[in-house]
Design a protein around this motif. Structure first.
Motif, PDB file in Angstrom:
ATOM      1  N   ARG A  57       1.591  -0.302 -10.163  1.00 58.79           N
ATOM      2  CA  ARG A  57       0.774   0.719  -9.516  1.00 58.79           C
ATOM      3  C   ARG A  57       0.666   1.920 -10.444  1.00 58.79           C
ATOM      4  NH1 ARG A  57       3.134   3.456  -4.269  1.00 58.79           N
ATOM      5  NH2 ARG A  57       4.181   4.629  -5.909  1.00 58.79           N
ATOM      6  N   VAL A  58      -0.556   2.410 -10.621  1.00 54.92           N
ATOM      7  CA  VAL A  58      -0.767   3.558 -11.499  1.00 54.92           C
ATOM      8  C   VAL A  58      -1.581   4.610 -10.755  1.00 54.92           C
ATOM      9  CG1 VAL A  58      -0.624   2.209 -13.623  1.00 54.92           C
ATOM     10  CG2 VAL A  58      -2.840   2.518 -12.517  1.00 54.92           C
ATOM     11  N   MET A  59      -1.377   5.865 -11.112  1.00 54.27           N
ATOM     12  CA  MET A  59      -2.135   6.968 -10.535  1.00 54.27           C
ATOM     13  C   MET A  59      -3.353   7.251 -11.412  1.00 54.27           C
ATOM     14  SD  MET A  59      -2.113   9.008  -7.908  1.00 54.27           S
ATOM     15  CE  MET A  59      -0.393   9.176  -7.379  1.00 54.27           C
ATOM     16  N   THR A  60      -4.524   7.352 -10.801  1.00 55.67           N
ATOM     17  CA  THR A  60      -5.734   7.651 -11.569  1.00 55.67           C
ATOM     18  C   THR A  60      -6.058   9.138 -11.461  1.00 55.67           C
ATOM     19  OG1 THR A  60      -7.319   7.232  -9.763  1.00 55.67           O
ATOM     20  CG2 THR A  60      -6.554   5.326 -11.038  1.00 55.67           C
ATOM     21  N   ALA A  61      -7.067   9.572 -12.205  1.00 58.71           N
ATOM     22  CA  ALA A  61      -7.327  11.006 -12.376  1.00 58.71           C
ATOM     23  C   ALA A  61      -7.724  11.715 -11.093  1.00 58.71           C
ATOM     24  CB  ALA A  61      -8.417  11.209 -13.439  1.00 58.71           C
ATOM     25  N   ASP A  62      -8.241  11.004 -10.091  1.00 60.44           N
ATOM     26  CA  ASP A  62      -8.608  11.673  -8.837  1.00 60.44           C
ATOM     27  C   ASP A  62      -7.493  11.618  -7.797  1.00 60.44           C
ATOM     28  OD1 ASP A  62      -8.692   9.069  -7.910  1.00 60.44           O
ATOM     29  OD2 ASP A  62     -10.786   9.118  -7.280  1.00 60.44           O
ATOM     30  N   GLY A  63      -6.313  11.145  -8.207  1.00 59.05           N
ATOM     31  CA  GLY A  63      -5.165  11.101  -7.302  1.00 59.05           C
ATOM     32  C   GLY A  63      -5.048   9.834  -6.490  1.00 59.05           C
ATOM     33  N   SER A  64      -5.961   8.881  -6.690  1.00 53.22           N
ATOM     34  CA  SER A  64      -5.888   7.603  -5.971  1.00 53.22           C
ATOM     35  C   SER A  64      -5.316   6.526  -6.885  1.00 53.22           C
ATOM     36  CB  SER A  64      -7.273   7.196  -5.463  1.00 53.22           C
ATOM     37  OG  SER A  64      -8.204   7.076  -6.523  1.00 53.22           O
ATOM     38  N   HIS A  65      -4.728   5.519  -6.276  1.00 58.30           N
ATOM     39  CA  HIS A  65      -4.044   4.477  -7.042  1.00 58.30           C
ATOM     40  C   HIS A  65      -4.997   3.428  -7.601  1.00 58.30           C
ATOM     41  CE1 HIS A  65      -0.141   5.338  -4.598  1.00 58.30           C
ATOM     42  NE2 HIS A  65      -0.091   5.933  -5.772  1.00 58.30           N
ATOM     43  N   SER A  66      -4.562   2.816  -8.674  1.00 57.77           N
ATOM     44  CA  SER A  66      -5.119   1.566  -9.167  1.00 57.77           C
ATOM     45  C   SER A  66      -3.941   0.640  -9.440  1.00 57.77           C
ATOM     46  CB  SER A  66      -5.950   1.782 -10.436  1.00 57.77           C
ATOM     47  OG  SER A  66      -6.511   0.558 -10.892  1.00 57.77           O
ATOM     48  N   LEU A  67      -4.251  -0.587  -9.805  1.00 59.76           N
ATOM     49  CA  LEU A  67      -3.226  -1.550 -10.192  1.00 59.76           C
ATOM     50  C   LEU A  67      -3.487  -2.007 -11.618  1.00 59.76           C
ATOM     51  CD1 LEU A  67      -3.125  -3.768  -6.979  1.00 59.76           C
ATOM     52  CD2 LEU A  67      -1.452  -2.038  -7.648  1.00 59.76           C
ATOM     53  N   TYR A  68      -2.418  -2.128 -12.382  1.00 55.89           N
ATOM     54  CA  TYR A  68      -2.504  -2.623 -13.757  1.00 55.89           C
ATOM     55  C   TYR A  68      -1.884  -4.010 -13.807  1.00 55.89           C
ATOM     56  CZ  TYR A  68      -1.521  -3.049 -18.770  1.00 55.89           C
ATOM     57  OH  TYR A  68      -1.439  -3.495 -20.064  1.00 55.89           O
ATOM     58  N   VAL A  69      -2.592  -4.948 -14.467  1.00 56.69           N
ATOM     59  CA  VAL A  69      -2.115  -6.324 -14.619  1.00 56.69           C
ATOM     60  C   VAL A  69      -1.738  -6.523 -16.081  1.00 56.69           C
ATOM     61  CG1 VAL A  69      -2.628  -8.760 -14.188  1.00 56.69           C
ATOM     62  CG2 VAL A  69      -3.795  -6.988 -12.851  1.00 56.69           C
TER      63      VAL A  69
END
Length: 224
Positions: free
Chosen positions: A6-18
């Protein structure tokens, strides 16, 4: 077992890294921001007003973020179908902060129900939003022709999933759209544009979301 970070993106919402694909599910410049720009603003809000029900097909259901935003921000009834070859584990979905970031009163319940409901079944999530999650492969799944008004094309990028950016897939997207139907994608590669043009789409380049100069929107002409 697949590994996700799980990573934090620039707008404060999460993304997932594979890690094994070296690929993110959403833009590092802002997950919610990207989805709103590419799929809601350039897709859903681009459709002609006045339809009681909009039928949407998503290539790459993934985290369910695009479906959530559609359910929260649509101004009509939605029949939503998403296809996903590799559904995410429940514990990964539960760790994402989309509902908290949106601050929508019923978003948390909608998101939970989207992921709790059975695959390959039509489920009425709310009075205005129905969902069918297809656990399958876009290359082999049989999808009815002329059945959708809008296609969200949100597969992993060409480097990670080159087999999803080929003529056969765009031909299937063309066929599943009704005449006048629209496809939106974050992609802007020349090869992708040429493939869509070859299938018969009318293609336009649009300003991309933050961190990306361009994106594309394609329309299936009437009379085709």
């Amino acid at each position: 077992m697949e590994h996700f970070e799980r990573v934090m993106t620039a707008d404060g919402s999460h993304s997932l890294y594979v890690p094994h694909l070296d690929e993110h599910y959403h833009s590092q410049h802002g997950a919610i921001q990207e989805s709103m720009h590419v799929f809601i603003d350039a897709g859903l809000y681009h459709l002609p007003k006045g339809k009681n029900t909009v039928r949407i097909f998503e290539v790459g259901f993934g985290t369910g973020l695009n479906a959530l935003l559609t359910a929260v921000y649509a101004h009509c009834c939605i029949e939503y179908t998403g296809i996903e070859k590799f559904p995410l584990p429940a514990n990964v979905i539960d760790s994402l902060n989309y509902c908290a970031r949106l601050g929508n009163g019923n978003g948390k319940e909608i998101f939970a129900e989207m992921h709790a409901c059975s695959w390959n079944e039509h489920v009425q999530i709310t009075a205005e939003f129905a969902l069918t999650k297809l656990a399958g492969d876009m290359h082999v799944e049989q999808i009815a022709h002329d059945s959708f008004d809008l296609c969200y094309f949100d597969a992993f990028g060409f480097r990670a999933q080159p087999d999803m950016w080929v003529d056969a897939v765009f031909e299937k997207c063309y066929d599943l759209l009704a005449p006048g139907g629209v496809l939106t994608t974050y992609a802007a590669k020349g090869d992708v544009r040429r493939s869509m043009l070859a299938m018969g789409f009318l293609v336009e380049k649009l300003p991309g979301p933050p961190g990306k100069r361009e994106m594309m929107r394609a329309t299936k002409p009437f009379g085709k």
